[in-house]
Design an enzyme around this catalytic site. Structure first.
Site, PDB file in Angstrom:
ATOM      1  CB  CYS A   2      -0.946   0.094   1.193  1.00 24.02           C
ATOM      2  SG  CYS A   2      -2.099  -1.268   1.305  1.00 24.02           S
ATOM      3  NE  ARG A  27       4.620   1.621  -0.122  1.00 26.84           N
ATOM      4  CZ  ARG A  27       5.627   1.330   0.685  1.00 26.84           C
ATOM      5  NH1 ARG A  27       6.855   1.484   0.272  1.00 26.84           N
ATOM      6  NH2 ARG A  27       5.408   0.897   1.901  1.00 26.84           N
ATOM      7  CD1 TRP A  74      -0.249  -6.409  -2.919  1.00 25.04           C
ATOM      8  CD2 TRP A  74      -0.513  -6.887  -0.758  1.00 25.04           C
ATOM      9  NE1 TRP A  74       0.030  -7.744  -2.745  1.00 25.04           N
ATOM     10  CE2 TRP A  74      -0.123  -8.063  -1.436  1.00 25.04           C
ATOM     11  CE3 TRP A  74      -0.738  -6.954   0.620  1.00 25.04           C
ATOM     12  CZ2 TRP A  74       0.052  -9.291  -0.791  1.00 25.04           C
ATOM     13  CZ3 TRP A  74      -0.570  -8.165   1.268  1.00 25.04           C
ATOM     14  CH2 TRP A  74      -0.178  -9.320   0.563  1.00 25.04           C
ATOM     15  CG  ASN A 100       1.345   0.639   4.244  1.00 20.46           C
ATOM     16  OD1 ASN A 100       1.081  -0.542   4.079  1.00 20.46           O
ATOM     17  ND2 ASN A 100       2.570   1.122   4.156  1.00 20.46           N
ATOM     18  N   GLY A 101      -0.895  -1.121   6.384  1.00 26.05           N
ATOM     19  CA  GLY A 101      -0.560  -1.975   7.526  1.00 26.05           C
ATOM     20  C   GLY A 101      -1.704  -2.924   7.818  1.00 26.05           C
ATOM     21  CD  GLU A 493      16.375 -14.160  -7.391  1.00 28.09           C
ATOM     22  OE1 GLU A 493      15.838 -14.594  -6.365  1.00 28.09           O
ATOM     23  OE2 GLU A 493      16.043 -13.072  -7.906  1.00 28.09           O
ATOM     24  CE  LYS A 497      13.003 -12.216  -9.593  1.00 28.77           C
ATOM     25  NZ  LYS A 497      13.792 -12.042  -8.404  1.00 28.77           N
ATOM     26  CD  GLU A 500       9.227 -12.205  -8.162  1.00 28.30           C
ATOM     27  OE1 GLU A 500       8.589 -11.687  -7.251  1.00 28.30           O
ATOM     28  OE2 GLU A 500      10.462 -12.104  -8.249  1.00 28.30           O
ATOM     29  CG  HIS A 516      17.695 -37.476  -2.861  1.00 30.37           C
ATOM     30  ND1 HIS A 516      18.067 -38.732  -2.425  1.00 30.37           N
ATOM     31  CD2 HIS A 516      18.847 -36.837  -3.187  1.00 30.37           C
ATOM     32  CE1 HIS A 516      19.392 -38.838  -2.457  1.00 30.37           C
ATOM     33  NE2 HIS A 516      19.883 -37.694  -2.928  1.00 30.37           N
ATOM     34  CE  LYS A 615      11.393  -3.650  -5.865  1.00 29.10           C
ATOM     35  NZ  LYS A 615      12.020  -4.831  -6.459  1.00 29.10           N
TER      36      LYS A 615
HETATM   37  O1  M6R Z   1      12.942  -5.334  -0.063  1.00 28.05           O
HETATM   38  P1  M6R Z   1      13.404  -6.687   0.337  1.00 28.05           P
HETATM   39  O2  M6R Z   1      14.691  -7.089  -0.290  1.00 28.05           O
HETATM   40  O3  M6R Z   1      13.447  -6.871   1.824  1.00 28.05           O
HETATM   41  O4  M6R Z   1      12.293  -7.674  -0.214  1.00 28.05           O
HETATM   42  C1  M6R Z   1      12.313  -9.037   0.050  1.00 28.05           C
HETATM   43  C2  M6R Z   1      11.342  -9.762  -0.844  1.00 28.05           C
HETATM   44  O5  M6R Z   1      10.040  -9.335  -0.613  1.00 28.05           O
HETATM   45  C3  M6R Z   1      11.671  -9.583  -2.319  1.00 28.05           C
HETATM   46  O6  M6R Z   1      12.973  -9.963  -2.618  1.00 28.05           O
HETATM   47  C4  M6R Z   1      10.690 -10.397  -3.197  1.00 28.05           C
HETATM   48  O7  M6R Z   1      10.905 -11.756  -3.015  1.00 28.05           O
HETATM   49  C5  M6R Z   1      10.841  -9.999  -4.665  1.00 28.05           C
HETATM   50  N1  M6R Z   1       9.560  -9.809  -5.261  1.00 28.05           N
HETATM   51  C6  M6R Z   1      11.555 -11.004  -5.464  1.00 28.05           C
HETATM   52  O8  M6R Z   1      11.669 -10.655  -6.797  1.00 28.05           O
END
Ligand code: M6R
Length: 620
Positions: A2, A27, A74, A100-101, A493, A497, A500, A516, A615
């Site tokens: 948010c 956000r 959000w 926000n929260g 990673e 990617k 998401e 396994h 984000k």
């Molecule tokens: O801002 P941060 O690095 O603390 O965020 C951590 C995760 O929320 C962030 O890396 C998230 O997994 C991303 N969307 C990955 O691409």
């Protein structure tokens, strides 16, 4: 999660609010809304969907006012819908606020307020705060408080937040007090921009760029009382903390798309520069070591450390895994990488010689912040590896290392990952040179690091090949990502990617672990991405690759330039430059970022605003 904006001043607030919401849209983008105060009435426009949709309805049905608040959502409590969108009203419309929260005790508060006659129209937790402020105000006016005194309204907000359990960034308007904006925070970021006869409020500094050069970050439990002529900070106990005014360092250029279609692509292609920024001034050739300005720890303390805990979430956690391998290898210090969401509630034994690093791009991730605070409370030196200057984690850490990667706007983290890995390599070098690592070895690492921006530039040339591979596989519904040693976190990673931004199920595994269990998933429709540059155990990775081929699984390999062997075995190969094994994640992660990007594009997904994500995850 948010985004909040606010404005008080002589101009029409709409322009700043809507532009600010566009900049904060990363956000959350479930809905957006604004409220503008015009005399003794507050107009509200809100809409499910993107800020552009809100802008459209405001164009058709404009509202005016020189004091206002805005919100991009959000969703946590209550589905994304017009009615659940912020701003929310309290009482009979005398209070309007954005939040926000998460208000954890909202159902108890809501029941109590219902008994008092308040009517709820939404499924949100936020509406409780709006009614509660209205109720506190009504009660104090009943008891004789002066409706013409600003303090009456400040106290209504303060007594509300005393009853709230959870987290909040709140911006509140009062129908009957034109020109007053009250903002307060606990766990959700807020920053005030100081203009000439005007003030700007935002969840982070990006909406303030171009509007002001001076900013004040609110700390937890602080309330900002803002009018066009005054800005006062208060703590809950009524005292006024010293206001720390900082210069705003961001520029509009940092947030422009430039020639790129998406922020994610722009940020991937920025990596030669961002890695250079992370390295600048931090390599000491004479001593063959690294140096950091902001660690705030003397060499004796650094030498005494007998354990390191790296804590983070998501992509930053993956960077932490690379850091673990590097620090253990170079410095022989045991390292654990803890999910911040677990660490905050666990109580692992940690000696007083344990050092904590919170790794975070945004510096606002709620779990990482809570884990860091918990470790700090227990007396450990707690440092941050952080991108966002002035963020809560950066401010609360005892010291730290900035990434200097510039704002990362794409929800999928890319350049922050490689900058985190770069900084962790430098940290491993520093700690290593205080212990076992030799001068020649230190020199070798430095020269490899120095060559890295150019290696990344060469790596990015693989984009055409990546496009070809993406065209072949973009309809697959499952992917496996496999790698070993330094490339195991890269596999994790790469899978994250893809998931998401293209909504394809993908799993990352250490390549040998596949047999396994996950090998059962292998069939002709499930591509396996092998991250297989030359390394100590390259032949073993080849055996794992053969095992997949034997089961008719298509294989995409990420391999070193000139690796003919893998070219014969794999269905497709994306070549990257040959670099030192310890630094391979910096190059091997890049084709995986590009692959995820290109597959998402072919599937018609919104790369920069993937569904359900935000984000900066500022809720638990
Ligand atoms: O801002 P941060 O690095 O603390 O965020 C951590 C995760 O929320 C962030 O890396 C998230 O997994 C991303 N969307 C990955 O691409």
């Amino acid at each position: 999660m948010c985004g909040i904006v606010g404005y008080v001043g002589p101009k029409q607030a709409y322009g700043y609010l809507i532009e600010g919401l566009f900049r904060l849209e990363y956000r959350g983008y479930d809905s957006a809304g604004i409220a503008l105060q015009n005399g003794n009435q507050i107009g509200i426009r809100k809409k499910t969907g993107r800020v552009s949709q809100l802008a459209e309805i405001c164009k058709q049905d404009p509202i005016k006012g020189s004091t206002g608040i805005g919100h991009t959502r959000w969703a946590t409590h209550g589905e994304p819908s017009d009615v659940n969108s912020h701003p929310h009203t309290g009482g009979n419309g005398e209070v309007v606020l954005v939040h926000n929260g998460v208000i954890e005790n909202y159902s108890i508060l809501r029941d109590r307020l219902r008994e008092l006659g308040y009517v709820f129209h939404t499924a949100t937790d936020t509406e409780v705060a709006a009614h509660l402020v209205a109720h506190q105000l009504k009660e104090s006016l009943k008891q004789g408080a002066d409706p013409g005194d600003q303090q009456t309204y400040v106290r209504a907000v303060e007594s509300t937040i005393k009853q709230i359990k959870g987290t909040y960034g709140l911006a509140v308007l009062f129908r009957d007090v034109p020109g007053l904006l009250i903002a307060t925070r606990l766990g959700s970021p807020l920053v005030v921009g100081i203009g000439r006869g005007e003030y700007f409020l935002a969840s982070d500094a990006s909406p303030l760029v171009g509007n002001t050069e001076e900013i004040v970050y609110l700390n937890d439990h602080e309330t900002a009382v803002i009018t066009a002529n005054s800005f006062v900070l208060r703590r809950q106990d009524g005292t006024e903390p010293t206001m720390s005014i900082r210069a705003l360092e961001q520029t509009t250029q940092d947030t422009d798309l430039g020639e790129y279609e998406h922020y994610m692509l722009k940020e991937i292609f920025e990596q030669p520069q961002t890695i250079e920024n992370a390295l600048r001034g931090r390599m000491d050739d004479d001593e063959a070591t690294a140096k950091f300005g902001g660690l705030n720890l003397d060499p004796q303390t650094l030498r005494r450390i007998d354990r390191i805990v790296l804590t983070a979430c998501g992509t930053s956690w993956h960077a932490g895994l690379v850091g673990e391998y590097l620090i253990e290898e170079f410095a022989r210090i045991p390292v654990e990488v803890e999910y911040a969401s677990e660490l905050r509630y666990r109580n692992p034994p940690m000696s007083d010689r344990t050092m904590i690093f919170a790794i975070t791009q945004s510096g606002e991730t709620a779990d990482t912040l809570a884990a860091m605070r918990e470790c700090k409370r227990k007396g450990h030196p707690t440092l941050a590896i952080c991108n966002t200057v002035g963020s809560t984690i950066a401010r609360e850490a005892d010291g730290g290392i900035y990434l200097h990667a510039g704002p990362e706007i794409g929800v999928a983290s890319t350049k922050a990952f490689t900058s985190q890995v770069t900084v962790l390599t430098l940290l491993a070098l520093l700690l290593g040179r205080m212990r076992h690592l030799s001068h020649p070895e230190g020199k070798r690492i430095i020269s490899q690091l120095r060559a890295m921006p150019e290696k990344i530039r060469q790596t990015l040339k693989c984009f055409d090949k990546v496009k070809e591979v993406a065209r072949k596989y973009y309809t697959a519904e499952n992917f496996l990502y496999l790698g070993r040693l330094y490339n195991f976190p890269v596999a994790l990673e790469g899978a994250l990617k893809l998931k998401e931004i293209s909504y394809i199920h993908a799993e990352g595994y250490p390549a040998a672990e596949m047999k396994h269990g996950p090998i059962a998933l292998v069939d002709e429709n499930t591509p396996s991405v092998f991250v297989a540059p030359r390394c100590e155990i390259y032949p073993k990775v080849m055996s794992n690759l053969e095992e997949v081929k034997a089961r008719k699984g298509p294989v995409i390999a990420i391999a070193c330039d000139g690796d003919d062997k893998i070219a014969h075995l794999a269905d497709d190969v994306i070549f990257v430059p040959d670099v030192d094994e310890h630094l391979q994640p910096l190059v091997t992660s890049i084709p995986l970022q590009l692959l995820a990007y290109q597959i998402a594009i072919l599937r018609g997904c919104n790369v920069d605003r993937p569904r359900n994500l935000a984000k900066s995850v500022t809720v638990e």
